[in-house]
Design a protein around this motif. Structure first.
Motif, PDB file in Angstrom:
ATOM      1  N   LEU A   4      -7.769  -5.471  -1.826  1.00 36.43           N
ATOM      2  CA  LEU A   4      -8.332  -6.039  -3.056  1.00 36.43           C
ATOM      3  C   LEU A   4      -7.409  -7.112  -3.643  1.00 36.43           C
ATOM      4  O   LEU A   4      -7.849  -7.966  -4.406  1.00 36.43           O
ATOM      5  CB  LEU A   4      -8.560  -4.935  -4.102  1.00 36.43           C
ATOM      6  CG  LEU A   4      -9.682  -3.934  -3.797  1.00 36.43           C
ATOM      7  CD1 LEU A   4      -9.675  -2.800  -4.810  1.00 36.43           C
ATOM      8  CD2 LEU A   4     -11.046  -4.633  -3.794  1.00 36.43           C
ATOM      9  N   VAL A  30      -1.655   3.666  -2.042  1.00 39.87           N
ATOM     10  CA  VAL A  30      -3.089   3.371  -1.893  1.00 39.87           C
ATOM     11  C   VAL A  30      -3.380   3.049  -0.427  1.00 39.87           C
ATOM     12  O   VAL A  30      -2.467   2.795   0.355  1.00 39.87           O
ATOM     13  CB  VAL A  30      -3.525   2.184  -2.797  1.00 39.87           C
ATOM     14  CG1 VAL A  30      -3.307   2.505  -4.262  1.00 39.87           C
ATOM     15  CG2 VAL A  30      -2.794   0.887  -2.411  1.00 39.87           C
ATOM     16  N   SER A  31      -4.657   3.059  -0.064  1.00 38.21           N
ATOM     17  CA  SER A  31      -5.037   2.749   1.322  1.00 38.21           C
ATOM     18  C   SER A  31      -4.941   1.244   1.569  1.00 38.21           C
ATOM     19  O   SER A  31      -4.914   0.447   0.631  1.00 38.21           O
ATOM     20  CB  SER A  31      -6.471   3.209   1.590  1.00 38.21           C
ATOM     21  OG  SER A  31      -7.383   2.421   0.831  1.00 38.21           O
ATOM     22  N   ALA A  39       0.839  -1.209   0.000  1.00 32.71           N
ATOM     23  CA  ALA A  39       0.000   0.000   0.000  1.00 32.71           C
ATOM     24  C   ALA A  39       0.873   1.257   0.000  1.00 32.71           C
ATOM     25  O   ALA A  39       0.607   2.208  -0.748  1.00 32.71           O
ATOM     26  CB  ALA A  39      -0.924   0.000   1.217  1.00 32.71           C
ATOM     27  N   PRO A  44      -7.340  -0.732   2.857  1.00 32.83           N
ATOM     28  CA  PRO A  44      -8.508  -1.423   2.286  1.00 32.83           C
ATOM     29  C   PRO A  44      -8.409  -1.629   0.774  1.00 32.83           C
ATOM     30  O   PRO A  44      -8.821  -2.669   0.253  1.00 32.83           O
ATOM     31  CB  PRO A  44      -9.678  -0.494   2.635  1.00 32.83           C
ATOM     32  CG  PRO A  44      -9.225   0.232   3.854  1.00 32.83           C
ATOM     33  CD  PRO A  44      -7.752   0.427   3.668  1.00 32.83           C
ATOM     34  N   THR A  45      -7.837  -0.635   0.062  1.00 31.35           N
ATOM     35  CA  THR A  45      -7.643  -0.797  -1.391  1.00 31.35           C
ATOM     36  C   THR A  45      -6.638  -1.903  -1.664  1.00 31.35           C
ATOM     37  O   THR A  45      -6.849  -2.762  -2.536  1.00 31.35           O
ATOM     38  CB  THR A  45      -7.161   0.521  -2.033  1.00 31.35           C
ATOM     39  OG1 THR A  45      -8.142   1.530  -1.801  1.00 31.35           O
ATOM     40  CG2 THR A  45      -6.941   0.362  -3.531  1.00 31.35           C
ATOM     41  N   ALA A  46      -5.551  -1.926  -0.904  1.00 34.71           N
ATOM     42  CA  ALA A  46      -4.551  -2.992  -1.058  1.00 34.71           C
ATOM     43  C   ALA A  46      -5.169  -4.356  -0.749  1.00 34.71           C
ATOM     44  O   ALA A  46      -4.761  -5.377  -1.309  1.00 34.71           O
ATOM     45  CB  ALA A  46      -3.358  -2.738  -0.137  1.00 34.71           C
TER      46      ALA A  46
END
Length: 402
Positions: free
Chosen positions: A42, A35-36, A30, A38-40
């Motif tokens: 994914l 990126v955040s 991340a 939570p995005t990581a």
């Protein structure tokens, strides 16, 4: 046990490492991509969904390909996906790399299970399947902690490069050691799909989703549970996961051994004990030693169900087991995704970090109910077949007119 099983286990080790190592490297990934967390995350979700979709898709595409060659192609996919992840310039490319690697996962274990079972005598089939899955369990003891350590100290890209190299070793081992098994004659895609009309195959897959889902309901939230409730330091979570992995290794081998002797009783014992231990985890999570013992037991009991469930699917889908076997691997990942989601719901609802353990206990208990139902249905079918084989029972004769 044939040496070919070692080659399959090496491939399984690489796959197990790449699936789980990302969880320990999310902050580094991340941070590098900006990126955040939570995005990581994914990268975890994308992989799991890739397994669910890839298991049937790759197996269907491989129905015309000899099994050894298909296993080699799947390992090539795995290597390519991990190399792409290692060199990805942006987050989206890494996500694509993860999905490409995941496409190999379900079909590799599905086809690998069929190959492993064919390499040994009928009474050793579950043990052979367990031997291949040992690679996956050992990955959680050795591969994941080591990969996390490399990623945190040298860089996460190096970790994925090492995993790709592992894939190449697995590919070479399959090429050298796995024999060219002939494709079964007369088995076509329609035969493979016909297995899904069998209620026993569907029941076994539902047991897989619920039983292993019970494990992941608890383990997904192990870090906050152990740091906030048990009082462990953040750095201790890695070693707790090693204990979980050691439990998986032992449970897998025990499950394989006893499933060859008494498959359904093995499922009753492992699922019933798993439900009890998960329920008790809501209490033992408050004590460091008790929590560590419980985590090991969850790993052991959870993975003791894997060889018998995989063999159950192979037995019930006899004649055309490859697609059903691969889809059952997808069912494990579906269980992981479902239970992680349900565990998050109860935490978000304010029930606390131990609440997912109750979710896990309920899922394991539901799997046990399905196991009992499956056995009862099988006994009834056996009785019906016996009646048909012996002819119509004696009764009032109906006059026959010529």
């Amino acid at each position: 046990m044939p040496l070919a099983l070692l080659a399959l286990a090496i491939g399984a080790f690489g796959i197990g490492t790449t699936e789980f190592v990302i969880m320990g490297l999310l902050p580094e990934v991340a941070g590098d991509f900006g990126v955040s967390i939570p995005t990581a995350g994914l990268l975890v979700t994308g992989y799991a969904l890739g397994v669910v979709i890839g298991a049937p898709l790759m197996t269907v595409l491989g129905t015309k390909v000899p099994r050894k060659r298909m296993l080699m192609l799947l390992m090539a996919f795995f290597v390519a996906g991990n190399l792409l992840s290692a060199v990805a310039p942006v987050f989206a490319i890494m996500l694509i790399g993860r999905v490409i690697a995941s496409l190999a996962h379900g079909a590799f274990f599905g086809i690998g299970s069929v190959v492993a079972a064919e390499l040994v005598a009928p009474h050793k089939k579950a043990g052979a399947i367990a031997m291949m899955f040992t690679g996956l369990t050992v990955a959680n003891v050795v591969g994941v902690p080591l990969g996390t350590l490399i990623g945190q100290n040298v860089g996460w890209r190096v970790t994925f490069g090492v995993v790709a190299a592992l894939g190449l070793v697995g590919l070479a081992g399959i090429a050298k050691l796995v024999p060219d098994l002939p494709r079964p004659e007369g088995v076509h895609l329609r035969h493979e799909l016909a297995a899904f009309k069998n209620a026993q195959v569907l029941l076994a897959m539902a047991m897989t989703v619920l039983g292993f889902g019970g494990v992941f309901a608890a383990i997904t939230y192990i870090a906050p549970m152990m740091t906030h409730i048990a009082g462990f330091a953040d750095g201790s979570v890695t070693w707790l996961l090693v204990l979980f992995g050691l439990g998986m290794v032992g449970g897998n081998l025990i499950g394989g051994k006893f499933a060859d002797r008494a498959l359904m009783p093995m499922l009753y014992v492992s699922l019933g004990a798993l439900a009890v231990v998960l329920a008790l985890f809501t209490l033992t999570a408050h004590n460091k030693i008790a929590a560590a013992v419980t985590i090991t037991l969850i790993g052991a009991l959870g993975f003791a169900t894997v060889p018998p469930l995989q063999k159950r699917v192979l037995d019930q889908a006899h004649g055309a087991p490859t697609l059903a076997s691969a889809v059952n691997i997808g069912a494990f990942n579906l269980g992981n995704a479902l239970s992680a989601w349900l565990g998050g719901i109860v935490i978000a609802a304010g029930f606390g970090y131990t609440a997912p353990n109750w979710v896990g206990a309920a899922l394991a208990a539901a799997a046990l109910v399905l196991a009992v139902l499956s056995a009862a249905l099988e006994r009834r079918q056996g009785a019906d077949n016996a009646v048909l084989a012996s002819g119509t029972p004696a009764g009032p004769r109906t006059p026959v007119h010529h």
